[in-house]
Design a protein around this motif. Structure first.
Motif, PDB file in Angstrom:
ATOM      1  N   UNK A   2       0.826  -1.205   0.000  1.00 48.98           N
ATOM      2  CA  UNK A   2       0.000   0.000   0.000  1.00 48.98           C
ATOM      3  C   UNK A   2       0.861   1.256   0.000  1.00 48.98           C
ATOM      4  N   UNK A   3       1.972   1.228   0.745  1.00 49.65           N
ATOM      5  CA  UNK A   3       2.837   2.410   0.821  1.00 49.65           C
ATOM      6  C   UNK A   3       3.422   2.747  -0.548  1.00 49.65           C
ATOM      7  N   UNK A   4       3.945   1.753  -1.257  1.00 44.02           N
ATOM      8  CA  UNK A   4       4.559   2.043  -2.550  1.00 44.02           C
ATOM      9  C   UNK A   4       3.521   2.255  -3.650  1.00 44.02           C
ATOM     10  N   UNK A   5       2.347   1.651  -3.524  1.00 43.81           N
ATOM     11  CA  UNK A   5       1.269   1.998  -4.448  1.00 43.81           C
ATOM     12  C   UNK A   5       0.852   3.448  -4.228  1.00 43.81           C
ATOM     13  N   UNK A  42      -4.287   3.607   4.757  1.00 38.02           N
ATOM     14  CA  UNK A  42      -4.571   3.254   6.156  1.00 38.02           C
ATOM     15  C   UNK A  42      -3.998   1.876   6.491  1.00 38.02           C
ATOM     16  N   UNK A  43      -3.812   1.030   5.468  1.00 34.75           N
ATOM     17  CA  UNK A  43      -3.229  -0.295   5.678  1.00 34.75           C
ATOM     18  C   UNK A  43      -1.778  -0.219   6.155  1.00 34.75           C
ATOM     19  N   UNK A  44      -1.144   0.930   5.953  1.00 39.07           N
ATOM     20  CA  UNK A  44       0.263   1.084   6.352  1.00 39.07           C
ATOM     21  C   UNK A  44       0.430   1.236   7.851  1.00 39.07           C
ATOM     22  N   UNK A  50       3.892  11.332   8.384  1.00 40.83           N
ATOM     23  CA  UNK A  50       5.103  10.590   8.020  1.00 40.83           C
ATOM     24  C   UNK A  50       5.037  10.102   6.576  1.00 40.83           C
ATOM     25  N   UNK A  51       3.870   9.642   6.178  1.00 38.72           N
ATOM     26  CA  UNK A  51       3.694   9.198   4.790  1.00 38.72           C
ATOM     27  C   UNK A  51       3.894  10.370   3.843  1.00 38.72           C
ATOM     28  N   UNK A  52       3.323  11.518   4.165  1.00 32.42           N
ATOM     29  CA  UNK A  52       3.479  12.705   3.319  1.00 32.42           C
ATOM     30  C   UNK A  52       4.942  13.121   3.219  1.00 32.42           C
TER      31      UNK A  52
END
Length: 90
Positions: A2-5, A42-44, A50-52
């Motif tokens: 999910x993070x890399x998608x 949200x799966x991350x 942090x994701x941003x």
């Protein structure tokens, strides 16, 4: 995955995908983007800030390296996970 998608979708939104390179050397970008956009960050289980930050750093960095352990590709969705990584480094 999910993070890399999510990263791929963010790179596309920012207009930093190397479209000329992708057109010359790959196929299936539209399908990859559709899959990436359907992923749920949200799966991350990571803070959205942090994701941003990760997406921003990745988009602004000319060259990057992504490493992963054998566990990534040895799961039931291993090929999908590795493809998610590869899709962001071309």
């Amino acid at each position: 995955m999910a993070l890399f998608n999510g990263l791929l979708a963010a790179l596309q939104r920012r207009g930093v995908v190397a479209t000329d390179f992708v057109a010359r050397h790959t196929s299936g970008l539209e399908a990859a983007l559709a899959s990436a956009q359907a992923s749920d960050l949200a799966d991350c289980d990571l803070p959205s800030a942090d994701i941003a930050t990760f997406f921003d750093w990745f988009a602004r960095t000319e060259k990057s390296v992504t490493l992963y352990s054998q566990g990534v590709n040895q799961s039931s969705a291993g090929a999908d996970k590795v493809n998610a990584l590869i899709n962001c480094i071309c």
